[in-house]
Design a protein around this motif. Structure first.
Motif, PDB file in Angstrom:
ATOM      1  N   THR A 146       2.092   3.340 -10.954  1.00 38.93           N
ATOM      2  CA  THR A 146       1.457   2.597  -9.861  1.00 38.93           C
ATOM      3  C   THR A 146      -0.006   2.295 -10.157  1.00 38.93           C
ATOM      4  OG1 THR A 146       2.894   3.875  -8.392  1.00 38.93           O
ATOM      5  CG2 THR A 146       1.170   2.560  -7.363  1.00 38.93           C
ATOM      6  N   ARG A 168       7.396  -0.094  -2.317  1.00 32.71           N
ATOM      7  CA  ARG A 168       6.818   1.248  -2.380  1.00 32.71           C
ATOM      8  C   ARG A 168       7.779   2.278  -2.973  1.00 32.71           C
ATOM      9  NH1 ARG A 168       2.734   3.960   0.590  1.00 32.71           N
ATOM     10  NH2 ARG A 168       3.066   6.215   0.541  1.00 32.71           N
ATOM     11  N   LEU A 183      -1.675   2.088  -4.015  1.00 34.27           N
ATOM     12  CA  LEU A 183      -0.886   1.329  -3.047  1.00 34.27           C
ATOM     13  C   LEU A 183      -1.787   0.779  -1.944  1.00 34.27           C
ATOM     14  CD1 LEU A 183       2.351   3.485  -2.701  1.00 34.27           C
ATOM     15  CD2 LEU A 183       2.194   1.174  -3.641  1.00 34.27           C
ATOM     16  N   VAL A 193       2.871  -4.734   0.341  1.00 31.46           N
ATOM     17  CA  VAL A 193       3.619  -3.526   0.007  1.00 31.46           C
ATOM     18  C   VAL A 193       4.703  -3.314   1.059  1.00 31.46           C
ATOM     19  CG1 VAL A 193       3.517  -1.030  -0.356  1.00 31.46           C
ATOM     20  CG2 VAL A 193       1.657  -2.491  -1.188  1.00 31.46           C
ATOM     21  N   GLN A 195       8.524  -1.347   2.218  1.00 30.08           N
ATOM     22  CA  GLN A 195       9.539  -0.330   2.008  1.00 30.08           C
ATOM     23  C   GLN A 195      10.788  -1.000   1.444  1.00 30.08           C
ATOM     24  OE1 GLN A 195       9.149   2.886   2.347  1.00 30.08           O
ATOM     25  NE2 GLN A 195       7.286   3.069   3.560  1.00 30.08           N
TER      26      GLN A 195
END
Length: 213
Positions: A146, A168, A183, A193, A195
């Motif tokens: 990341t 994510r 993030l 970003v 889910q």
């Protein structure tokens, strides 16, 4: 997820979701996902599993592109990055650390593997041209790490005009603190970003087939 200080500075916009997405899976190779193979590796199991759900959802919608970082045996193409991380010398092209994680739902018939030598999947590769040819207007991003290659690729995606959407659940880092801080940084400045469930819902609503599939 955006940082309040950035919001006050005007970083409060939202990238527009496109209709011709591509999926970029960054460096989920054995050298980063199998601790017995390279000192660079960490446990990426949950992110790899989540990425497979994303890959499956992309079938018939847009291209799936994998990046792998690796070097010649003499490290002549490593550059000064090796001064910061000597373990990069374990990533020799043609050896196990440069193989895709075998758990990935990679399909050699339709997917593409890009070899790179630096953090960004755009640097020194044909990625920008490939995305332009596919008329990509939304780059979905998964992979590792990341704080490193994911973030570098996201910044370049923004700069090349391919709005990046980071999932994510599908990105990971050997450092939990760097994972979270990056993030936040990407969400504030360079990307959206999401889910995994939310991104799967978006893909489920798409019906435009990819020019590459």
């Amino acid at each position: 997820m955006r940082d309040d200080a950035n919001v006050r500075s005007g970083f409060n916009g939202t990238l527009v979701q496109g209709r011709k997405p591509a999926l970029l899976v960054i460096d989920f190779q054995r050298g980063f996902t199998e601790t017995a193979v390279s000192p660079l590796a960490s446990d990426c199991s949950s992110a790899v599993t989540a990425t497979n759900a994303l890959i499956d959802a992309m079938r018939g919608i847009g291209p799936v592109i994998f990046s792998v970082v690796g070097y010649s045996a003499n490290m002549a193409d490593l550059g000064c990055w090796g001064q910061k991380c000597g373990s990069l010398s374990s990533l020799v092209r043609g050896t196990p650390p440069c193989e895709l994680d075998p758990r990935l739902h990679y399909d050699a018939a339709v997917d593409l593997i890009l070899e790179k030598t630096q953090a960004s999947a755009f640097f020194g590769t044909a990625l920008a041209g490939i995305l332009a040819s596919a008329r990509c207007d939304m780059l979905i991003v998964a992979g590792c790490t990341t704080s490193g290659c994911v973030r570098a690729s996201v910044v370049d995606a923004m700069q090349y005009g391919f709005p990046p959407f980071v999932v994510r659940d599908c990105v990971t880092d050997r450092s939990a603190a760097q994972h979270e801080s990056n993030l936040i940084d990407m969400s504030s400045k360079y990307a959206e970003v999401f889910q995994l469930d939310a991104m799967l819902g978006i893909l489920n609503d798409m019906v435009t087939p990819s020019a590459l599939n």
